[in-house]
Scaffold this motif. Structure first.
Motif, mmCIF file in Angstrom:
data_model
loop_
_atom_site.group_PDB
_atom_site.id
_atom_site.type_symbol
_atom_site.label_atom_id
_atom_site.label_comp_id
_atom_site.label_asym_id
_atom_site.label_seq_id
_atom_site.Cartn_x
_atom_site.Cartn_y
_atom_site.Cartn_z
ATOM 1 N N GLN A 247 -18.503 3.937 -4.081
ATOM 2 C CA GLN A 247 -18.348 4.590 -2.784
ATOM 3 C C GLN A 247 -17.333 3.879 -1.893
ATOM 4 O OE1 GLN A 247 -22.355 4.820 -1.432
ATOM 5 N NE2 GLN A 247 -22.868 6.584 -2.693
ATOM 6 N N PRO A 248 -17.443 2.566 -1.692
ATOM 7 C CA PRO A 248 -16.417 1.906 -0.854
ATOM 8 C C PRO A 248 -15.028 1.982 -1.477
ATOM 9 C CG PRO A 248 -18.328 0.478 -1.127
ATOM 10 C CD PRO A 248 -18.517 1.648 -2.026
ATOM 11 N N GLN A 249 -14.957 1.892 -2.791
ATOM 12 C CA GLN A 249 -13.653 1.983 -3.440
ATOM 13 C C GLN A 249 -13.045 3.357 -3.244
ATOM 14 O OE1 GLN A 249 -14.351 0.893 -7.505
ATOM 15 N NE2 GLN A 249 -14.454 -1.297 -7.053
ATOM 16 N N GLN A 250 -13.866 4.391 -3.336
ATOM 17 C CA GLN A 250 -13.366 5.750 -3.135
ATOM 18 C C GLN A 250 -12.900 5.941 -1.700
ATOM 19 O OE1 GLN A 250 -12.903 7.950 -5.610
ATOM 20 N NE2 GLN A 250 -11.810 9.151 -4.095
ATOM 21 N N ALA A 251 -13.636 5.368 -0.745
ATOM 22 C CA ALA A 251 -13.229 5.460 0.665
ATOM 23 C C ALA A 251 -11.893 4.761 0.882
ATOM 24 C CB ALA A 251 -14.300 4.866 1.563
ATOM 25 N N LEU A 252 -11.708 3.617 0.240
ATOM 26 C CA LEU A 252 -10.436 2.900 0.365
ATOM 27 C C LEU A 252 -9.289 3.686 -0.262
ATOM 28 C CD1 LEU A 252 -11.585 -0.765 -0.356
ATOM 29 C CD2 LEU A 252 -10.796 0.168 1.823
ATOM 30 N N LEU A 253 -9.551 4.286 -1.405
ATOM 31 C CA LEU A 253 -8.517 5.106 -2.052
ATOM 32 C C LEU A 253 -8.150 6.303 -1.195
ATOM 33 C CD1 LEU A 253 -9.652 5.034 -5.787
ATOM 34 C CD2 LEU A 253 -7.604 4.015 -4.812
ATOM 35 N N ASP A 254 -9.144 6.937 -0.577
ATOM 36 C CA ASP A 254 -8.866 8.079 0.301
ATOM 37 C C ASP A 254 -8.021 7.653 1.497
ATOM 38 O OD1 ASP A 254 -10.313 9.676 -1.412
ATOM 39 O OD2 ASP A 254 -12.151 9.630 -0.178
ATOM 40 N N GLU A 255 -8.361 6.510 2.081
ATOM 41 C CA GLU A 255 -7.586 6.005 3.222
ATOM 42 C C GLU A 255 -6.164 5.666 2.796
ATOM 43 O OE1 GLU A 255 -6.635 4.758 7.064
ATOM 44 O OE2 GLU A 255 -8.286 5.975 6.334
ATOM 45 N N LEU A 256 -6.008 5.081 1.628
ATOM 46 C CA LEU A 256 -4.681 4.756 1.120
ATOM 47 C C LEU A 256 -3.847 6.022 0.914
ATOM 48 C CD1 LEU A 256 -2.771 2.543 0.111
ATOM 49 C CD2 LEU A 256 -3.790 2.828 -2.142
ATOM 50 N N ARG A 257 -4.459 7.060 0.375
ATOM 51 C CA ARG A 257 -3.747 8.335 0.194
ATOM 52 C C ARG A 257 -3.339 8.929 1.542
ATOM 53 N NH1 ARG A 257 -8.006 9.227 -3.924
ATOM 54 N NH2 ARG A 257 -7.027 8.779 -5.922
ATOM 55 N N GLN B 178 -2.793 7.278 4.393
ATOM 56 C CA GLN B 178 -1.711 6.463 4.943
ATOM 57 C C GLN B 178 -0.392 6.748 4.229
ATOM 58 O OE1 GLN B 178 -1.772 4.412 7.575
ATOM 59 N NE2 GLN B 178 -3.905 4.875 7.980
#
Length: 156
Positions: free
Chosen positions: A72-82, A84
């Motif tokens: 879950q945290p990794q997916q949230a980070l990936l979504d934020e990276l996309r 940005q």
């Protein structure tokens, strides 16, 4: 986690004498348990020989938890990276549009081509003299000289 010399030998596939020689040479440190058995910290074994090839399942550590909570945290980070990355792409396109619009503008005139007749010249102003309307009349101005003289006479 503490390993006896026999356990360490099995874990690394080495002879017990090899482990004793490493201890005697000072390459491997050990301690003695309360029952008199020498034990070696697993970190010491890893420091000297690396990760054990024959590690039983209970000594192998799994860095990821068995459930999907770590995802879950990794997916949230990936979504934020996309997100940005998309913003950066939009800004890059805007910069390109502004640069092309800037190139389409006419060049400013050169300094030597500027018509100096049309441009006003700055003339330094002369200091203004006080106008007669600004100065008080002689009859209303105090006569400072006579006042000073009068005060001096009183002091004597």
């Amino acid at each position: 986690m503490q390993q006896t010399i026999s356990q360490a030998a099995k874990l690394y596939g080495k002879a017990r004498s090899t482990i004793h020689r490493a201890i005697d040479a000072g390459r491997l440190s050990c301690s003695v348990r309360g029952d008199g058995v020498r034990v070696i910290a697993l970190s010491e074994l890893i420091r000297l020989w690396g990760e054990p090839p024959n590690a039983p399942p209970e000594t192998q550590q799994n860095a990821t938890p068995p459930d999907d909570t770590a995802q879950q945290p990794q997916q949230a980070l990936l979504d934020e990276l996309r997100r940005q990355t998309a913003i950066i792409e939009q800004m890059s396109q805007r910069i390109e549009r502004l640069e092309s619009a800037l190139r389409a503008l006419p060049a400013p005139p050169r300094v030597d081509e500027v018509n100096t007749v049309d441009t006003p010249r700055h003339r330094p102003e002369k200091p203004q003299e006080p106008r007669k309307d600004d100065t008080p009349a002689d009859d209303t101005a105090p006569n400072w000289r006579s006042l000073v003289d009068a005060l001096r006479r009183q002091e004597k």
